[in-house]
Scaffold this motif. Structure first.
Motif, PDB file in Angstrom:
ATOM      1  N   MET A   1       0.788  -1.351   0.008  1.00  0.00           N
ATOM      2  CA  MET A   1      -0.035   0.177  -0.049  1.00  0.00           C
ATOM      3  C   MET A   1       1.053   1.403   0.009  1.00  0.00           C
ATOM      4  O   MET A   1       1.890   1.292   0.595  1.00  0.00           O
ATOM      5  N   SER A   2       0.374   2.171  -0.899  1.00  0.00           N
ATOM      6  CA  SER A   2       1.226   3.470  -0.975  1.00  0.00           C
ATOM      7  C   SER A   2       0.962   4.301   0.388  1.00  0.00           C
ATOM      8  O   SER A   2       0.141   4.074   1.371  1.00  0.00           O
ATOM      9  N   VAL A   3       1.532   5.423   0.231  1.00  0.00           N
ATOM     10  CA  VAL A   3       1.585   6.335   1.629  1.00  0.00           C
ATOM     11  C   VAL A   3       1.342   7.779   0.962  1.00  0.00           C
ATOM     12  O   VAL A   3       1.524   7.986  -0.049  1.00  0.00           O
ATOM     13  N   ILE A   4       0.871   8.645   1.997  1.00  0.00           N
ATOM     14  CA  ILE A   4       0.660   9.942   1.667  1.00  0.00           C
ATOM     15  C   ILE A   4       2.106  10.502   1.508  1.00  0.00           C
ATOM     16  O   ILE A   4       2.589  10.523   2.353  1.00  0.00           O
ATOM     17  N   GLU A   5       2.331  11.217   0.381  1.00  0.00           N
ATOM     18  CA  GLU A   5       3.597  11.883   0.323  1.00  0.00           C
ATOM     19  C   GLU A   5       3.442  13.489   0.625  1.00  0.00           C
ATOM     20  O   GLU A   5       2.655  14.222   0.385  1.00  0.00           O
ATOM     21  N   TYR A   6       4.316  13.819   1.449  1.00  0.00           N
ATOM     22  CA  TYR A   6       4.533  15.205   2.073  1.00  0.00           C
ATOM     23  C   TYR A   6       5.562  15.851   1.609  1.00  0.00           C
ATOM     24  O   TYR A   6       6.741  15.480   1.515  1.00  0.00           O
ATOM     25  N   VAL A   7       5.435  17.193   0.791  1.00  0.00           N
ATOM     26  CA  VAL A   7       6.346  17.801   0.340  1.00  0.00           C
ATOM     27  C   VAL A   7       6.188  19.269   0.522  1.00  0.00           C
ATOM     28  O   VAL A   7       5.198  19.604   0.869  1.00  0.00           O
ATOM     29  N   ARG A   8       7.251  20.183   0.555  1.00  0.00           N
ATOM     30  CA  ARG A   8       6.991  21.644   0.611  1.00  0.00           C
ATOM     31  C   ARG A   8       7.001  22.259  -0.874  1.00  0.00           C
ATOM     32  O   ARG A   8       7.571  21.840  -1.679  1.00  0.00           O
ATOM     33  N   GLY A   9       5.879  22.851  -0.986  1.00  0.00           N
ATOM     34  CA  GLY A   9       5.591  23.598  -2.139  1.00  0.00           C
ATOM     35  C   GLY A   9       4.382  24.214  -2.370  1.00  0.00           C
ATOM     36  O   GLY A   9       3.712  24.143  -1.536  1.00  0.00           O
ATOM     37  N   GLU A 139      -6.334  13.608   7.770  1.00  0.00           N
ATOM     38  CA  GLU A 139      -5.592  12.351   7.364  1.00  0.00           C
ATOM     39  C   GLU A 139      -5.970  11.087   7.222  1.00  0.00           C
ATOM     40  O   GLU A 139      -5.741  10.313   6.061  1.00  0.00           O
ATOM     41  N   PRO A 140      -6.498  10.455   8.188  1.00  0.00           N
ATOM     42  CA  PRO A 140      -7.038   9.096   8.054  1.00  0.00           C
ATOM     43  C   PRO A 140      -8.390   9.065   7.112  1.00  0.00           C
ATOM     44  O   PRO A 140      -8.220   7.975   6.458  1.00  0.00           O
ATOM     45  N   ARG A 145      -9.937   6.572   1.935  1.00  0.00           N
ATOM     46  CA  ARG A 145     -10.680   6.764   0.973  1.00  0.00           C
ATOM     47  C   ARG A 145      -9.809   6.856  -0.568  1.00  0.00           C
ATOM     48  O   ARG A 145     -10.135   6.348  -1.475  1.00  0.00           O
ATOM     49  N   LEU A 146      -8.603   7.194  -0.386  1.00  0.00           N
ATOM     50  CA  LEU A 146      -7.819   7.452  -1.746  1.00  0.00           C
ATOM     51  C   LEU A 146      -6.536   6.320  -1.498  1.00  0.00           C
ATOM     52  O   LEU A 146      -6.478   5.606  -2.395  1.00  0.00           O
ATOM     53  N   VAL A 147      -5.714   6.666  -0.525  1.00  0.00           N
ATOM     54  CA  VAL A 147      -4.371   5.877  -0.348  1.00  0.00           C
ATOM     55  C   VAL A 147      -4.748   4.193  -0.522  1.00  0.00           C
ATOM     56  O   VAL A 147      -4.182   3.381  -1.247  1.00  0.00           O
ATOM     57  N   ILE A 151      -4.400   5.217  -4.767  1.00  0.00           N
ATOM     58  CA  ILE A 151      -4.441   6.258  -5.501  1.00  0.00           C
ATOM     59  C   ILE A 151      -3.171   7.351  -4.845  1.00  0.00           C
ATOM     60  O   ILE A 151      -3.314   7.275  -3.562  1.00  0.00           O
ATOM     61  N   GLY A 152      -2.394   7.875  -5.832  1.00  0.00           N
ATOM     62  CA  GLY A 152      -1.050   8.463  -5.337  1.00  0.00           C
ATOM     63  C   GLY A 152      -1.506   9.862  -4.808  1.00  0.00           C
ATOM     64  O   GLY A 152      -2.287  10.394  -5.443  1.00  0.00           O
ATOM     65  N   VAL A 153      -1.082  10.161  -3.388  1.00  0.00           N
ATOM     66  CA  VAL A 153      -1.724  11.299  -2.867  1.00  0.00           C
ATOM     67  C   VAL A 153      -0.387  12.264  -2.403  1.00  0.00           C
ATOM     68  O   VAL A 153       0.599  11.485  -1.654  1.00  0.00           O
ATOM     69  N   THR A 154      -0.282  13.377  -2.823  1.00  0.00           N
ATOM     70  CA  THR A 154       0.953  14.345  -2.199  1.00  0.00           C
ATOM     71  C   THR A 154      -0.005  15.341  -1.627  1.00  0.00           C
ATOM     72  O   THR A 154      -0.916  16.417  -2.070  1.00  0.00           O
ATOM     73  N   VAL A 155       0.575  15.615  -0.329  1.00  0.00           N
ATOM     74  CA  VAL A 155       0.187  16.912   0.402  1.00  0.00           C
ATOM     75  C   VAL A 155       1.112  17.870   0.342  1.00  0.00           C
ATOM     76  O   VAL A 155       2.472  17.760   0.688  1.00  0.00           O
ATOM     77  N   TYR A 156       0.863  18.976   0.082  1.00  0.00           N
ATOM     78  CA  TYR A 156       1.790  20.224  -0.058  1.00  0.00           C
ATOM     79  C   TYR A 156       1.811  21.337   0.993  1.00  0.00           C
ATOM     80  O   TYR A 156       0.703  21.728   1.503  1.00  0.00           O
ATOM     81  N   ASP A 157       2.699  21.362   1.735  1.00  0.00           N
ATOM     82  CA  ASP A 157       3.178  22.640   2.753  1.00  0.00           C
ATOM     83  C   ASP A 157       3.795  23.491   1.978  1.00  0.00           C
ATOM     84  O   ASP A 157       4.933  23.567   1.492  1.00  0.00           O
ATOM     85  N   PHE A 158       2.870  24.769   2.081  1.00  0.00           N
ATOM     86  CA  PHE A 158       3.434  25.909   1.400  1.00  0.00           C
ATOM     87  C   PHE A 158       4.749  26.391   1.920  1.00  0.00           C
ATOM     88  O   PHE A 158       4.966  26.322   3.031  1.00  0.00           O
ATOM     89  N   GLY A 159       5.556  26.963   0.965  1.00  0.00           N
ATOM     90  CA  GLY A 159       7.009  27.172   1.369  1.00  0.00           C
ATOM     91  C   GLY A 159       8.202  26.564   1.088  1.00  0.00           C
ATOM     92  O   GLY A 159       7.717  25.390   0.641  1.00  0.00           O
TER      93      GLY A 159
END
Length: 160
Positions: A1-9, A139-140, A145-147, A151-159
């Protein structure tokens, strides 16, 4: 199972290849003017226009808590307007506008659309800005529902 990817952007500039859906949470009042929607509107005019029309014509469509609207803004790019908050915060508000059950219902619709398109999903921490939600609650829902459906999920933290 994939995971939520967290990135800055910036979630309005989603990373990676393939079809992408940029998802965000809207209110059920037809209001569009604060928060992440401003970044959406700066990049693409279509999602705001579609959302306002959807609200204006709500007597004849599915607009309401838990609904999702998908607006194509590029050949392989969509924006998902997810109705997940009741009203907006005002100076006299008691409580927060976020409605977790509505976000959950909208995420099911988002997952169906993403699966149908073979798309990945990109978002800020939906429901946790002006809507006042807690990421520990959102997040859960995204994971379930997606992961869990691959389904690939990327969450963006601005900056950054």
């Amino acid at each position: 199972m994939s995971v939520i990817e967290y990135v800055r952007g910036d979630a309005t500039a989603p990373r990676g290849k393939g079809v992408k859906i940029v998802a965000h949470v809207c209110n059920d009042l037809g209001g569009w003017g604060k928060g992440f929607v401003l970044a959406v509107s700066r990049r693409w005019p279509e999602p705001e226009a579609a959302y306002r029309r959807w609200h204006r014509e709500r007597a004849r469509n599915d607009f309401g808590l838990g609904a999702a609207q998908f607006v194509q803004v590029g050949p392989a790019l969509w924006v998902a307007n997810l109705v997940g908050q009741r009203g907006i915060r005002t100076g006299r508000s008691s409580g927060v506008p976020v409605r977790y059950e509505a976000i959950d219902a909208a995420l099911v619709r988002l997952a169906d659309k993403a699966e149908g398109l073979g798309a990945s999903v990109h978002m800020p921490r939906i429901g946790c800005g002006l809507a006042g939600g807690k990421w520990e609650r959102v997040e859960p829902l995204i994971a379930e529902r997606l992961v869990a459906r691959g389904i690939g999920v990327t969450v963006y933290d601005f900056g950054g």
